[in-house]
Structure formats: C-alpha cells, structure tokens
Design a protein around this motif. Structure first.
Motif, short mmCIF file in Angstrom:
data_model
loop_
_atom_site.label_atom_id
_atom_site.label_comp_id
_atom_site.label_asym_id
_atom_site.label_seq_id
_atom_site.Cartn_x
_atom_site.Cartn_y
_atom_site.Cartn_z
N PRO A 10 0.81 -1.23 0.00
CA PRO A 10 0.00 0.00 0.00
C PRO A 10 0.84 1.28 0.00
CG PRO A 10 -0.88 -1.57 1.58
CD PRO A 10 0.41 -2.16 1.08
N ALA A 11 1.97 1.29 0.70
CA ALA A 11 2.76 2.52 0.75
C ALA A 11 3.39 2.82 -0.61
CB ALA A 11 3.83 2.41 1.84
N VAL A 36 9.93 -3.34 -7.76
CA VAL A 36 10.46 -4.67 -7.42
C VAL A 36 9.64 -5.24 -6.27
CG1 VAL A 36 12.56 -5.96 -6.87
CG2 VAL A 36 12.74 -3.75 -8.04
N GLU A 37 8.92 -6.29 -6.53
CA GLU A 37 8.03 -6.88 -5.51
C GLU A 37 7.92 -8.37 -5.80
OE1 GLU A 37 5.68 -6.11 -2.66
OE2 GLU A 37 5.74 -8.29 -2.94
N PRO A 38 8.28 -9.22 -4.84
CA PRO A 38 8.23 -10.67 -5.10
C PRO A 38 6.83 -11.26 -5.02
CG PRO A 38 9.02 -10.26 -2.87
CD PRO A 38 8.82 -8.91 -3.50
N GLY A 44 0.04 -5.90 0.20
CA GLY A 44 1.09 -5.99 1.22
C GLY A 44 0.65 -6.85 2.39
N GLY A 45 1.09 -6.48 3.57
CA GLY A 45 0.80 -7.26 4.77
C GLY A 45 -0.68 -7.32 5.12
N ALA A 53 -10.25 -3.72 9.88
CA ALA A 53 -9.56 -2.46 9.60
C ALA A 53 -9.78 -1.48 10.74
CB ALA A 53 -10.06 -1.86 8.30
N ASN A 54 -8.79 -0.59 10.92
CA ASN A 54 -9.00 0.48 11.90
C ASN A 54 -9.62 1.70 11.23
OD1 ASN A 54 -6.85 1.54 10.54
ND2 ASN A 54 -5.37 1.29 12.20
N SER A 55 -9.83 1.61 9.92
CA SER A 55 -10.50 2.69 9.21
C SER A 55 -11.82 2.14 8.65
CB SER A 55 -9.60 3.19 8.08
OG SER A 55 -8.79 2.14 7.57
N VAL A 126 14.23 -7.36 -3.37
CA VAL A 126 15.44 -6.55 -3.37
C VAL A 126 16.43 -7.19 -2.40
CG1 VAL A 126 16.39 -4.31 -2.68
CG2 VAL A 126 14.24 -4.42 -3.97
N THR A 155 9.25 -1.47 2.00
CA THR A 155 9.27 -2.93 2.13
C THR A 155 8.65 -3.38 3.45
OG1 THR A 155 11.61 -2.55 2.67
CG2 THR A 155 11.15 -3.51 0.55
N GLY A 156 7.75 -2.57 3.99
CA GLY A 156 7.01 -2.98 5.17
C GLY A 156 7.83 -2.87 6.45
N GLY A 367 6.03 4.17 5.12
CA GLY A 367 5.19 2.98 5.21
C GLY A 367 5.34 2.38 6.60
N LEU A 368 4.88 1.14 6.76
CA LEU A 368 4.91 0.50 8.07
C LEU A 368 6.32 0.54 8.66
CD1 LEU A 368 3.22 -1.03 10.18
CD2 LEU A 368 3.94 -3.15 9.07
N VAL A 391 -3.42 3.54 4.87
CA VAL A 391 -3.58 3.46 3.42
C VAL A 391 -4.09 4.79 2.86
CG1 VAL A 391 -4.80 2.27 1.57
CG2 VAL A 391 -3.95 0.97 3.54
#
Ligand SMILES: Cc1cc2nc3c(=O)[nH]c(=O)nc-3n(C[C@H](O)[C@H](O)[C@H](O)COP(=O)(O)OP(=O)(O)OC[C@H]3O[C@@H](n4cnc5c(N)ncnc54)[C@H](O)[C@@H]3O)c2cc1C
Length: 418
Positions: A10-11, A36-38, A44-45, A53-55, A126, A155-156, A367-368, A391
């Motif tokens: 998300p970030a 680059v994302e595997p 994401g997480g 969700a908190n939203s 990465v 990358t979280g 991000g996180l 998000v």
C-alpha cells in the motif's frame, strides 16, 4: 531509470495513485520506474492480518473519487471486489475484504508500469541497495542491477528490535520475562505460527494492534491485563461526540486543527475503540474485556510488575521499524538507518536518516515502521508523537509529499532542487 520502488504494498502504490489523482501520472511514469516486488502487488501485509480495519471501508475507496471515467483507476469502480468493500463503507471491514480491492488496485498499477516504455515490474525481492553520489543501484535476488536516480523503500515493517527485553517505564521492563514475550505481530499476522495461549495474558501497549490482540486472546485466555503508559486514546468525529460519550480529552492538544477530529491519528477506532471503551467503563458498555493498569504511580507500578510476573504469555505491542534491505555505499560501508522509539527515522519529506543523523534524499523510506512525522501537510492532533500511517494517507497526503519529492531533481551532492 528515474526510480526503483522497493516493495509493492500500500505505501509504494501511494505516490502512483496520488499522481493519478493530481493529473501527474504521465510526469511520474515518464521519469521511469522499476517496481520490485516478489509477491502480489497492492495489498502488502494487510492481506494476512486476522483483524478488522481500523479505518472505515469508505476511505479505502476515496482514491477512486473525482477521477474522470477514462482515468486508469476509474475502471475499478464496478468490480465485485470494490462493491464488496463498498458494502462496508460505514463500518470497519475485515482486512480480508480490503485486501482483494487493494490487489485490484495493484493490478492496475502493474499494468500501467508494464505498458510504459520506461517502466517495468520486477517480480523479485530486493537483496541490496548501493548508495552512490549520483544515484542508487538496487540489486535483486537474482543479481539483476537496477540503476536509478532515487529509490523508494517501502518494504514494510518488522517488530522493533529488542521488543522482548524492552523497558516500559523505569522500574518495569520485560528482560526478566523475555522467555514468555511475543510481539503483537505473532498473533495478528497469519504468516507467523500462532503462539500457544493459556492462563493469564498481559498485553503491553494501547494501540490498535494491542486491542486487536486482546480481541484475539479473549476466547483462550483466563484473564487479560493491558499495561499502558499514557491515557487510552479514543477517536471521535468531533469534540461534541467525545463529550457526549463521557470521554476526557484535551480540547486543544487532542483535536486535529485541520479537520476537528479528536485523536485523529492516535485514537482507537472500530472494534479496538469499543473494547477500550468497555475497559474504561464508559457509559453503556458491557463487561470489561481486560483489566487496565496505567503505570502512573507506585501502586500501579507494583500491580504491573505482579501482572508480568504471574503472566503465562506477554504480548508486546510497541510497533515496528522499517524492514529495510541492506544498504551500503559504493565503497562497501554500510548505511545504517536510525531507529527511534516510534520506528525508523525519516524526515518530513521521507528522506531516510542514518545513525549519524544524515538525511539521504536519494533514499526515500516510508510505510509501516517508517511513517512520516505528522506535519502541517498531514495534520493530526498536536499531542500525537508517533508516526502518520495508513492506506488513505499513503494515497493522499503522504503519497502527495513523496510524489512532489520524486518530481524534484536531485543533484550529485544530494541536495534537492525544485
Ligand atoms: C496490525 C496492523 C493493522 C493495520 N490496519 C490498518 C488499517 O486497517 N487501515 C490502514 O489504513 N492501515 C492499517 N495499518 C497500517 C498500514 O497501512 C499497513 O501496515 C500497510 O500494510 C503498510 O503498507 P506498507 O506498504 O508500508 O507495508 P506492507 O503492507 O508490509 O508491504 C510491504 C511490501 O513490500 C514487499 N517486500 C518486503 N521485502 C521486500 C524486498 N526485500 N524486496 C521487495 N519487496 C519486498 C512485501 O512483499 C510487501 O508487498 C495496519 C498496520 C498493522 C501493523
């Protein structure tokens, strides 16, 4: 290549979505992006969290508002995943409902990048980032090297290091109890093996994660104690709403000057809000889900020490630091990021700060675990001392800040020019 985006959660998607919303998508893509994302691009997480969700559901969909019908993301409006999330617009949806929508959003970003002659998607992790005077070189797991002006590292997060032995307040720390301490992530993230739960549980912290763990532990534990340092922060839409609920707050320090919300960033929402309300015994609530120990005086300190000593399981919910890939300079010297009590340190523009206090404009991290500190641009209650995260923020205010950064130029000395 202009930029390498490390991670596709998300970030990382935020600046692309912000660019589409501001009519600057071509400006961004024309600079050239390698993402680059595997794993899957988008959720994401959040695809793995066992909680709600908190939203509210609505804010996840605001990224689709106000777009022309021909805009790339506009086609998402009528997809089944979007309709399912829209059904939760005014409630806190399970994250299992949010993630499929974010996956669809990610697919649009992925298609945009794949179709652009200067962009690419690399389905790998990465492995390392090299910081040179005139750019960065990102090396993937297969050894592929991507050279760019700057890199966006999203990358979280990972649990703050030392969480299992951390001090809570003077005279109260987890070191003597380290064998029974787990991080909140172990209970929330379905990718982690679930720790055994029985008997007495203690949760340390007052965040959304802390109360989510209280909810998850409740069916198994005989007794739950929540140890927290400062007063529990609850979110309300307005000061009047907070007053009507009997919730004590500071009318200046706890109210966001931008939108008038009480505890806009730090306040508990959704199920966590309800559990904390019940624990605080606010009017009209049911049985308290946990005993609260706010460590403010010697008697409370003693109660907290006793709770830790008697606990069968202790859950530390003190947050995350950024899960950064190894970063080094061209001569091999490592670049070690500074980590504070609220996570990895970045500037208000998202420049990564190293342990020597130097900010690196070529290394943007957020991000996180590396949220931006609230600023006039992102608003928030003055009493909030942690990091701005979420998000909606990635796609709007923070995404806009990072986008502005990316569309600026970096000289070889690392200074930024408009
Ligand atoms: C328990 C919890 C609940 C939350 N609930 C909400 C909520 O309800 N609403 C909300 O708005 N926010 C929520 N957040 C905050 C935040 O929005 C989420 O944590 C969000 O997932 C953060 O996005 P991210 O991209 O920073 O990290 P992640 O979601 O973790 O994504 C990181 C991405 O990077 C990839 N990656 C990792 N390592 C590498 C590597 N070496 N190379 C390439 N890619 C890599 C991963 O595969 C992943 O796709 C929550 C956070 C937590 C911890």
């Amino acid at each position: 290549m202009g930029f390498v985006f490390c991670g596709g959660g998300p970030a990382a998607l935020g600046p692309v979505i912000a660019a589409a919303r501001k009519g600057r998508l071509d400006d961004l893509l024309d600079r050239g992006i390698a993402l680059v994302e595997p794993g899957p691009i988008g959720p994401g997480g959040l695809a793995h969290y066992r909680i709600s969700a908190n939203s509210l559901g609505g804010p996840f969909l605001e990224c689709l508002d106000g777009l022309s019908d021909s805009a790339p993301f506009a086609a998402l409006r009528d997809l089944p995943e979007t309709r399912r999330l829209r059904a939760h617009s005014d409630e806190h949806p399970p994250l299992s409902v949010v993630a499929p929508f974010l996956t669809r959003l990610g697919a649009v970003v992925s298609d945009l990048l794949a179709a652009h002659p200067r962009c690419t998607v690399v389905p790998e992790a990465v492995a390392a980032i090299e910081l040179a005077d005139d750019g960065v070189v990102v090396t993937t797991g297969s050894g592929r090297e991507l050279t760019a002006e700057r890199t966006v590292i999203a990358t979280g997060g990972r649990p703050l290091s030392g969480f299992g032995t951390a001090g809570i307040v003077p005279g109260l720390d987890l070191l003597p109890h380290r064998d029974k301490v787990w991080h909140s992530e172990s209970f929330i993230d379905a990718r982690k093996p679930l720790p055994p739960v029985r008997g007495k549980a203690v949760v340390v912290g007052g965040s959304h994660s802390a109360w989510s763990v209280v909810h998850l532990l409740a069916p198994e534990a005989d007794e739950i104690t929540v140890i927290h340092r400062s007063g529990l922060r609850l979110f309300y839409n307005s000061p009047d709403e907070a007053r009507a609920d009997g919730y004590p707050f500071d009318p200046v320090l706890d109210v966001c000057p931008t939108n008038g919300r009480v505890n806009r960033y730090g306040g508990l929402r959704g199920r966590a809000h309800e559990l904390a309300r019940a624990a605080l015994r606010l009017p009209g609530t049911g049985p308290a889900p946990a005993r609260l120990v706010q460590v403010t005086d010697p008697a409370a300190l003693e109660a907290a020490q006793r709770a830790l000593a008697e606990a069968d399981v202790i859950v530390m919910a003190n947050g995350f630091e950024a899960n950064l890939p190894p970063i080094h300079r061209t001569d091999g010297t490592p670049v070690s990021a500074a980590v504070g009590p609220t996570g990895t340190v970045v500037t208000a523009q998202g420049h990564l700060v190293d342990v020597h206090g130097t900010a690196h404009p070529r290394l943007l991290a957020y991000g996180l675990g590396a949220g931006l500190a609230p600023s006039a641009e992102v608003g928030g209650e003055p009493s909030y001392t942690r990091r701005a995260d979420g998000v909606w923020l990635y796609q709007h205010d923070i995404g806009g800040i990072v986008l502005d950064e990316l569309l600026h130029n970096v000289t070889t000395t690392g200074e930024i020019h408009a």
